[in-house]
Design a protein around this motif. Sequence first.
Motif, short mmCIF file in Angstrom:
data_model
loop_
_atom_site.label_atom_id
_atom_site.label_comp_id
_atom_site.label_asym_id
_atom_site.label_seq_id
_atom_site.Cartn_x
_atom_site.Cartn_y
_atom_site.Cartn_z
N GLU A 100 0.80 -1.23 0.00
CA GLU A 100 0.00 0.00 0.00
C GLU A 100 0.83 1.28 0.00
OE1 GLU A 100 -4.00 1.13 2.18
OE2 GLU A 100 -2.28 2.12 3.10
N PRO A 101 1.86 1.39 0.87
CA PRO A 101 2.63 2.65 0.87
C PRO A 101 3.24 2.89 -0.51
CG PRO A 101 3.20 1.30 2.77
CD PRO A 101 2.35 0.45 1.89
N THR A 102 3.00 4.08 -1.05
CA THR A 102 3.40 4.31 -2.44
C THR A 102 4.91 4.34 -2.62
OG1 THR A 102 2.97 6.60 -1.97
CG2 THR A 102 1.32 5.48 -3.29
N GLY A 189 1.16 -6.76 11.60
CA GLY A 189 0.15 -5.79 11.18
C GLY A 189 0.17 -5.62 9.68
N TYR A 190 -0.42 -4.56 9.22
CA TYR A 190 -0.45 -4.27 7.78
C TYR A 190 -0.80 -2.81 7.57
CZ TYR A 190 -5.47 -5.07 8.60
OH TYR A 190 -6.74 -5.04 9.10
N TYR A 191 -0.74 -2.37 6.33
CA TYR A 191 -1.07 -0.99 6.03
C TYR A 191 -2.47 -0.89 5.46
CZ TYR A 191 3.80 0.11 6.79
OH TYR A 191 5.03 0.27 7.35
N ARG A 192 -3.21 0.07 5.98
CA ARG A 192 -4.55 0.30 5.46
C ARG A 192 -4.84 1.79 5.48
NH1 ARG A 192 -9.38 -2.23 3.12
NH2 ARG A 192 -7.90 -3.00 1.71
N LYS A 193 -5.10 2.34 4.32
CA LYS A 193 -5.38 3.77 4.18
C LYS A 193 -4.31 4.63 4.84
CE LYS A 193 -10.13 2.82 3.62
NZ LYS A 193 -11.40 3.25 3.27
N GLY A 194 -3.07 4.23 4.64
CA GLY A 194 -1.96 5.03 5.14
C GLY A 194 -1.61 4.78 6.60
N GLU A 195 -2.41 4.01 7.31
CA GLU A 195 -2.14 3.76 8.72
C GLU A 195 -1.57 2.37 8.92
OE1 GLU A 195 -2.93 5.95 11.22
OE2 GLU A 195 -3.64 7.40 9.72
N LYS A 196 -0.81 2.22 10.01
CA LYS A 196 -0.35 0.89 10.38
C LYS A 196 -1.45 0.24 11.22
CE LYS A 196 4.62 1.58 10.46
NZ LYS A 196 5.82 1.73 11.28
N GLU A 197 -1.94 -0.87 10.75
CA GLU A 197 -2.98 -1.58 11.51
C GLU A 197 -2.34 -2.69 12.30
OE1 GLU A 197 -6.44 -1.41 11.58
OE2 GLU A 197 -6.46 0.42 10.36
N ASP A 198 -2.72 -2.79 13.54
CA ASP A 198 -2.19 -3.85 14.39
C ASP A 198 -2.98 -5.13 14.14
OD1 ASP A 198 -1.18 -5.36 16.47
OD2 ASP A 198 -2.56 -4.50 17.92
N LEU A 199 -2.28 -6.22 13.99
CA LEU A 199 -2.99 -7.49 13.85
C LEU A 199 -2.61 -8.43 14.98
CD1 LEU A 199 -4.96 -8.82 11.80
CD2 LEU A 199 -2.98 -9.89 10.73
N GLU A 324 -2.14 -4.83 -1.45
CA GLU A 324 -2.31 -4.91 -0.01
C GLU A 324 -3.44 -4.04 0.54
OE1 GLU A 324 0.80 -2.96 2.24
OE2 GLU A 324 0.51 -4.30 3.94
N GLY A 325 -3.62 -2.87 -0.05
CA GLY A 325 -4.31 -1.83 0.71
C GLY A 325 -5.69 -1.42 0.25
N GLY A 326 -6.05 -0.21 0.66
CA GLY A 326 -7.39 0.33 0.39
C GLY A 326 -7.48 0.90 -1.02
N PRO A 327 -8.68 0.83 -1.61
CA PRO A 327 -8.87 1.31 -2.98
C PRO A 327 -8.74 2.83 -3.13
CG PRO A 327 -10.96 0.61 -2.02
CD PRO A 327 -9.88 0.24 -1.04
#
Length: 642
Positions: A100-102, A189-199, A324-327
Amino acid sequence: MVKKYIIKKGKEYWPSPEMKKIAWIKDEKIYAKANKNPVKFWEELALEGITWEKKWDKAYVEKLPYFEWFKGGKLNFSVNCLDRHLKEFGDKVALIWIPEPTGEKVVKFTYKQLHKKVCKFANVLKGNGVKKGDVVSIYLPMIPEALISMLACTRIGAIHSVVFSAFSAEALKARIEDGKAKVLVTSDGYYRKGEKEDLLSKAEQAAKGTTIKKIIVVNRINKEHKYINYKKEMEKASASCVPEIMNSEDMMFILYTSGTTGKPKGVIHDTGGYAVYAYWTAKWNFNLQEDDVFWCTADVGWITGHTYSFYAPLLNHSTTLVYEGGPDFPDLGRWWKIIQENKVSVLYTAPTAIRMFMRANGKFIKKYDLNSLKILGSVGEPIDKEAWMWYFNEIGKKRCPIIDTWWQTETGGTLINSLPGIGPFVPTVAGKSFPGINHIIIDKNGKEIKEKNKIGFLVQTSPFAPGMLHGVYKNEKKYIETYWRFKKYYDSSDGAFYTDDNLIRITGRTDDVMKVAGHLLSTAELENAINEHVNINECAVVPIPDKIKGEVPIAFAILKRGEGSWALEKEIKSFIDKKIGPTARPAKTYFVKALPKTRSGKIMRRILKALLVGEEPKGLSTLLNPKSVDEIKKMIGDSKKI
Ligand code: WTA
């Protein structure tokens, strides 16, 4: 020259000569040929498409409600996805992974590289005590390690149970417990909409007190932890792993899906039948060719992700793309940029995503070149005409057919759709059963409805498709109750009718299951979760139509004491986030004094639904408490005024 794959004849779209030229299947006769002897048809396809260690003794054995394909046949699934391609396609790209991160680099794996990783991880699993027949829980976002772990399981004959990474710790726990998994593969974790999401915290919490003995963690966001480090294990592991030879009917994976009761069902898929079906449906529906880049946007937490984001393209030695990430990150142009940069030829996505882009209007698409696209696919819910046309015009630029594929978690692969070289492509109409598969529409007594435009229950007839489920994990009763109420037919729980052209149009679920943004959710599961909140005495949930998500749940709750408030409504939302996951969040909760019930105490959700959509509810006279309806009606009316 930009190629045009469809032409318009009358009101409908058909394959163009260009499409006919490249199509694997262009002669309608295939349907009749397959129907003459479906078992023989599938036998031929199984031999051609899949590499077997030993041919089957019997192609199809049926003793309803059970049936098996390619009995006595032996194979390994990972060999079919990888090893058998190495000689000819070893250096071809198997997977393009877009983080996701560009700023982060796109990662490409050739078949050789992927094979090496899978063998290594198969050894890591073995080294951590996983044996043939064990269940491995996989709780990973859309990163290459999800595919690697799944394939590694199939290499050693372990059964994978993938759980959607947006599901809550409690939802994961329930699935771990049902499958009695010993090992959990997850990420920090992973990246979603620019944020680090904790998994990892969710995974940790879920594993506590369960059968999980080891947690293997993929490093994605650089979080410290005390668990087994994926990368370190991979460095140590040998890259050679002899594949475990499996029976065709051996269980390959479990995937949980919502049913009409609170507890999700573990749908079982086998090895051989699933492989054959995944291979051919992908090849013919999407007309996969040597230089194609296939992008199915579904998350691996769902069956579409299993079969078409990962497995089917690899079985076909194709190139699959995973994002990986958000549309909408960093903006709504991301998908279209990905298509341009990677020359994606097939895009397979869900109506909910299409509606989201459609609402946002087309500016973000215009600057990208989408001419690499050849075929568009839709899946997950009925696609309305407006979304179909938008997808067709704005994304396909009136050049590409839309393959509207109807199917289910239980069916492993697509069942009803038009084939690209045959057509027609009609908005809102799925089409015909895949060659060699048969569906009929029946009334509630099991009598076939042959008239056009008359809605009935959509069922599948024998011989059942090779990709179909092999039962519900450790719950035979559920399997029989859910799918076999019509005895000799598989009940899809969907409604459908024949159009004037004898094509099948799906009308949606006929049971208490809703589709929220393409995700299947059961009314009962959501109600049970809300009922667990300390303030709630009883509740009912009904879905209402939503412009983007297709449907959203609305809750009606009776409080134990006190009054409802905005704060409590918010609290219920976060409570559901914790219990199931954000997809299940009620869009609105009405705090009511009573719920409409029959004299036998059954909640009349049908009446609640009518009130929500502004229809006059019918059948009030049979209610125990007709007054409750007036109260709810007023409440809904008042809330609309705000
Ligand atoms: C619905 C997803 C209309 C249907 C593959 C089915 C569709 C349920 C379509 C299964 C479609 C899926 N047109 N409805 N093209 N595709 N559905 O198990 O109600 O997540 O029963 O599998 O989605 O959802 P599931």
